[in-house]
Design an enzyme around this catalytic site. Sequence first.
Site, mmCIF file in Angstrom:
data_model
loop_
_atom_site.group_PDB
_atom_site.id
_atom_site.type_symbol
_atom_site.label_atom_id
_atom_site.label_comp_id
_atom_site.label_asym_id
_atom_site.label_seq_id
_atom_site.Cartn_x
_atom_site.Cartn_y
_atom_site.Cartn_z
ATOM 1 N N HIS A 99 57.967 41.694 -36.196
ATOM 2 C CA HIS A 99 56.682 41.443 -35.629
ATOM 3 C C HIS A 99 56.073 40.203 -36.294
ATOM 4 O O HIS A 99 55.558 39.981 -36.417
ATOM 5 C CB HIS A 99 55.921 43.103 -35.397
ATOM 6 C CG HIS A 99 54.990 42.725 -33.632
ATOM 7 N ND1 HIS A 99 55.380 42.001 -32.727
ATOM 8 C CD2 HIS A 99 53.793 43.132 -33.456
ATOM 9 C CE1 HIS A 99 54.472 41.847 -32.196
ATOM 10 N NE2 HIS A 99 53.375 42.495 -32.324
ATOM 11 N N ASP A 100 54.932 41.493 -37.288
ATOM 12 C CA ASP A 100 53.497 40.427 -38.388
ATOM 13 C C ASP A 100 54.221 39.560 -39.223
ATOM 14 O O ASP A 100 55.626 40.428 -40.361
ATOM 15 C CB ASP A 100 52.937 41.619 -39.570
ATOM 16 C CG ASP A 100 51.479 41.479 -38.511
ATOM 17 O OD1 ASP A 100 50.876 41.026 -37.785
ATOM 18 O OD2 ASP A 100 50.867 43.025 -38.349
ATOM 19 N N HIS A 101 53.791 38.344 -39.557
ATOM 20 C CA HIS A 101 54.304 37.643 -40.317
ATOM 21 C C HIS A 101 54.789 37.332 -41.647
ATOM 22 O O HIS A 101 53.525 36.881 -41.613
ATOM 23 C CB HIS A 101 54.329 36.006 -39.734
ATOM 24 C CG HIS A 101 55.214 36.021 -37.707
ATOM 25 N ND1 HIS A 101 55.165 34.738 -37.583
ATOM 26 C CD2 HIS A 101 55.508 36.630 -37.673
ATOM 27 C CE1 HIS A 101 55.578 34.891 -36.169
ATOM 28 N NE2 HIS A 101 55.782 36.276 -36.271
ATOM 29 N N HIS B 26 48.975 42.019 -36.580
ATOM 30 C CA HIS B 26 48.858 43.022 -34.976
ATOM 31 C C HIS B 26 48.556 44.560 -35.412
ATOM 32 O O HIS B 26 47.867 44.951 -34.528
ATOM 33 C CB HIS B 26 50.903 43.412 -35.358
ATOM 34 C CG HIS B 26 51.120 41.650 -34.362
ATOM 35 N ND1 HIS B 26 52.130 40.908 -34.967
ATOM 36 C CD2 HIS B 26 50.871 40.898 -33.006
ATOM 37 C CE1 HIS B 26 52.381 39.963 -34.026
ATOM 38 N NE2 HIS B 26 51.673 40.158 -32.933
ATOM 39 N N ASP C 242 45.125 22.460 -46.202
ATOM 40 C CA ASP C 242 44.361 22.422 -46.351
ATOM 41 C C ASP C 242 44.146 24.153 -47.533
ATOM 42 O O ASP C 242 45.179 25.000 -46.777
ATOM 43 C CB ASP C 242 43.680 23.202 -45.156
ATOM 44 C CG ASP C 242 42.823 24.281 -44.923
ATOM 45 O OD1 ASP C 242 42.248 24.960 -46.562
ATOM 46 O OD2 ASP C 242 42.070 24.299 -44.205
ATOM 47 N N ASP D 28 62.931 39.395 -32.585
ATOM 48 C CA ASP D 28 62.221 37.500 -31.902
ATOM 49 C C ASP D 28 63.601 37.256 -32.711
ATOM 50 O O ASP D 28 63.336 36.689 -33.406
ATOM 51 C CB ASP D 28 61.151 37.935 -32.985
ATOM 52 C CG ASP D 28 59.590 38.192 -31.767
ATOM 53 O OD1 ASP D 28 60.029 38.287 -31.169
ATOM 54 O OD2 ASP D 28 59.400 37.841 -32.199
ATOM 55 N N ASN E 262 59.448 41.241 -29.006
ATOM 56 C CA ASN E 262 59.120 41.043 -27.806
ATOM 57 C C ASN E 262 59.458 39.554 -26.836
ATOM 58 O O ASN E 262 59.130 39.261 -25.743
ATOM 59 C CB ASN E 262 57.338 41.221 -27.611
ATOM 60 C CG ASN E 262 57.429 40.601 -29.348
ATOM 61 O OD1 ASN E 262 57.066 40.558 -31.067
ATOM 62 N ND2 ASN E 262 56.126 39.891 -28.922
ATOM 63 N N HIS F 277 61.119 46.411 -34.123
ATOM 64 C CA HIS F 277 60.202 45.189 -34.344
ATOM 65 C C HIS F 277 59.011 45.477 -35.168
ATOM 66 O O HIS F 277 58.722 44.987 -35.651
ATOM 67 C CB HIS F 277 61.108 44.552 -32.919
ATOM 68 C CG HIS F 277 60.123 43.542 -32.851
ATOM 69 N ND1 HIS F 277 60.501 42.292 -33.992
ATOM 70 C CD2 HIS F 277 59.025 42.739 -32.277
ATOM 71 C CE1 HIS F 277 59.217 41.023 -33.771
ATOM 72 N NE2 HIS F 277 58.931 41.489 -32.882
#
Length: 406
Positions: free
Chosen positions: A321-323, A295, A111, A144, A187, A286
Site C-alpha cells: 500500500h504505502d510505496h 497512508h 529535482d 495492487d 484497492n 495489502h
Amino acid sequence: MGWIMDLARWGTAQRRLCSLRQEQRNPSTPVGGCRYDSSLRLLTKFLNLLKGAPGGIVDLNNAAETLELITAEMLITAVQKRRIYDITNVLEGIGLIEKKLKNNIRWKGVDDSRPGEVSDDMSILQMGRVGEKLDIDFVISTGDNFYKNGLKGVHDQAFKESFMDIYTAQSLQKPWYSAILFSVLGNHDYRGNALAQLSPVLRKIDDRFICMRSFIVNASITEKQLVDFFFVDTTPFQLEYWTHPGKHRYDWRGVAPRGKYIANYLKDMDVAMKRSTARWKIVVGHHTMRSVSEHGDTEELLELLLSVLKDNDVDFYINGHDHYLEHISSRDSPLQYFTSGGGSKAWRGVFHPNKDKLRFFYNGQGFMSLQLNQDQAHFIFYDVFGNILYRWSSRHPQSSTYLDEE
C-alpha cells in the site's frame, strides 16, 4: 527457509494449501530482439536508471554492471562499457547530463528533493538475482497486482504485460500467492474486475499465479509445523472505499454487505489462528496497519483486526500500500510490522511518526526477503539495485536464546 516479498521463499519445507478455490498456469519465455531494438532498449534502461538515481547521480561502472544484467535477462547481446560512455557523450552534448567526477554523471533535469522513480524492470531483475541466491520457493505480492485499475477480465492483456512478460527470471518461476479474500489483493485491483483474478482461467494461462477468495499457506520441516501465512483481504475494511469512492468503482461482488462480511471474516480468522500449531504465525495484507508515510495507520485495521492478531500471538504483519520500505515494532506486544510496497512507484517524500518504534524507513523503491527456521526469522530489505539496505533478525519467543538485532 526463506521467502521474498514482492518475493518469498521457504526452503525444502513441504507446503499445504487450504483454500475455498484453487487454479493453475504456465510461465512465459522471453525472446530477444534485433540489433536496433537492443540499442533502443539499452538507451531506455539507462535513462530510467539515471533519472531514478538519488540526486540523479550515477556511477558508470555500476550502471554498466546493472545494464549487462538487464540485457542478459532479456537474451540480448551483452553490454560493453564503451557503449555506456557513447550514450553519456551524446547526452552531455545535448545538455541532458553533466559530469560530476571521473565516472559519475548527473541528470540535469532531476529535482534533488524528489529523485523520481526507476523502471520496474530494475527491481524485478534484482528480485531475480536475490531469488536465485536464496533459492526461493515462492513469491508473495503485497497487493495492487495490476496497477492502477486491476483487470478488465480474464483475457485482459494487462495480465501478460504486467505479470507474464515481466517476471521472467528463472528464480521467479515459482508459485505467486495473491489472494482476494483472506488475501493481499489491493484497492487498485478492486477497481477492476476482482473476480477475474479469482478465475481458474488465469492459472491455466500461467500456473504461478494463485489467486483465491480465502487461503492459508503453511510449511513444515520434518514433522514440525514451521509457519502459517494468513492472507488478509484488507480492502473491504476501509470504510471510505464504500462511502466515498469518488470517481472510482469498486467490485464488491462476493463481499457486500460490508458489515456481515467483516464480522464473519474476523470470526473465521480467529478460529483458524487458534487451531494453528505452527511455530510462526505471519499475516499478509495489502493495507498498512502501522505506517509513518503517506497512508499512515489504517484505523479500521487497528480497531477491528489488531486485537485478533495480538490475541493469537501473531509474530509479523506484512503489507504493501504505502510505496516505500519500513519496519516498525509494537511497543505493547512482540508484533512486528513490515511494509514492502516499493516495487514500482516510490519517492513520495511523506513522513509522519506514530507512537510505535520505527526501526527502519526507506523512502524509495525496493523489495524484501524473509528466511525462517524453527528458531530464527531473518528479514532483509534491498534497494532497486539489489544493495542491502537493512537487516533484522529475531529468535522465536520460545527459543532458548532470545535475539532481536539489526
